[in-house]
Write a protein that holds these residues in place. Structure first.
Motif, PDB file in Angstrom:
ATOM      1  N   THR A   4       0.345  -1.637  -0.284  1.00 46.08           N
ATOM      2  CA  THR A   4       0.015   0.166   0.339  1.00 46.08           C
ATOM      3  C   THR A   4       0.743   1.291   0.173  1.00 46.08           C
ATOM      4  O   THR A   4       0.253   2.445  -0.030  1.00 46.08           O
ATOM      5  N   ARG A   6       2.411   2.237   2.707  1.00 46.14           N
ATOM      6  CA  ARG A   6       2.456   2.562   4.110  1.00 46.14           C
ATOM      7  C   ARG A   6       3.788   2.775   4.307  1.00 46.14           C
ATOM      8  O   ARG A   6       4.907   1.680   3.820  1.00 46.14           O
ATOM      9  N   ARG A  12      -3.317   1.795   9.133  1.00 44.08           N
ATOM     10  CA  ARG A  12      -3.964   1.780   7.801  1.00 44.08           C
ATOM     11  C   ARG A  12      -5.281   3.174   8.562  1.00 44.08           C
ATOM     12  O   ARG A  12      -5.129   3.604   9.196  1.00 44.08           O
ATOM     13  N   ASP A 176      -2.341  -5.865   6.328  1.00 46.09           N
ATOM     14  CA  ASP A 176      -3.398  -5.913   6.222  1.00 46.09           C
ATOM     15  C   ASP A 176      -3.451  -7.167   4.935  1.00 46.09           C
ATOM     16  O   ASP A 176      -2.532  -7.707   5.030  1.00 46.09           O
TER      17      ASP A 176
END
Length: 237
Positions: A4, A6, A12, A176
């Motif tokens: 993602t 990150r 998140r 995730d």
């Protein structure tokens, strides 16, 4: 680089929306990125038979996933006639986690059931469920005090949970599905608001892990839960 984009220590996008159920005494829609869990707290008179006459209440959890919470449709467990081992394990974890911060004597002869229903799953459903369930529980108990059903709030502290893992050799926070399914090490941390630990589930998925790696995952979990505690306090204010 995480899938993602990150940072290793970045959660998140998280929201804890309250009062999402018209009828439940307490409710919270917990969103951890694309993982969405509806948590409701229902108060009922009476306790399980083995608790009768002991002058204390009970807090328990139930957990389930909607058929299309994941990429492909799963059969309803009710249609299969039994709950999976995973479901039973998670709902016991939810119950244990929340009971750790409840003075059940102050509940009286009452049971609070925390229903955690996964609407959409993208990893970390059990940790989102625990974090949202605490908000639902806190709001339900606040309601009981305001309505003079009980004299004193039985919630003695906060509970939040977060997942961490080792992904491509690096410790990462709040994994995730893309990371969880490829993690070398997978951990779930349940923590109390004062920083003490309630439960740790840690597994070397692809290899053993070192003390140093575990210490880094613990550091990340404390950082993540600290942020979750702040969001919880805002949700129940």
């Amino acid at each position: 680089m995480r899938p993602t984009g990150r940072a290793a220590d970045q959660l998140r996008e998280i929201s804890l929306e309250t009062a999402v159920s018209r009828y439940a005494e307490g409710s919270c829609l917990a969103k951890f990125g694309q993982t969405h869990v509806l948590c409701t707290a229902s108060v009922e008179q009476g306790v399980p038979g083995w608790l009768k006459g002991q002058g204390r209440g009970w807090v328990t959890g139930e957990y389930g996933m909607l058929p299309r919470a994941t990429h492909t449709r799963g059969r309803r467990e009710a249609a299969q006639g039994k709950q999976s081992g995973r479901t039973q394990e998670i709902q016991r974890l939810i119950g244990r986690s929340l009971r750790s911060v409840v003075d059940t004597k102050l509940l009286g002869d009452r049971t609070i059931t925390l229903d955690c229903d996964v609407i959409q799953a993208d990893g970390g459903t059990r940790t989102a469920a625990i974090t949202g369930a605490w908000v639902a529980l806190a709001r339900a108990c606040k309601y009981l005090v305001e309505e003079k059903v009980i004299k004193e709030n039985p919630v003695t502290g906060q509970v939040a949970a977060i997942s961490c893992g080792v992904f491509e050799g690096t410790g990462v926070l709040d994994i995730d599905y893309a990371e969880d399914s490829n993690a070398e090490v997978d951990c779930n941390f349940v923590m109390a608001g004062d920083g003490r630990l309630i439960e740790i589930q840690a597994t070397g998925e692809k290899r053993p892990f070192s003390d140093e790696e575990f210490a880094e995952l613990m550091r990340l979990a404390k950082l993540g839960c600290g942020a979750l505690f702040e969001l919880q306090r805002k949700a129940v204010a």
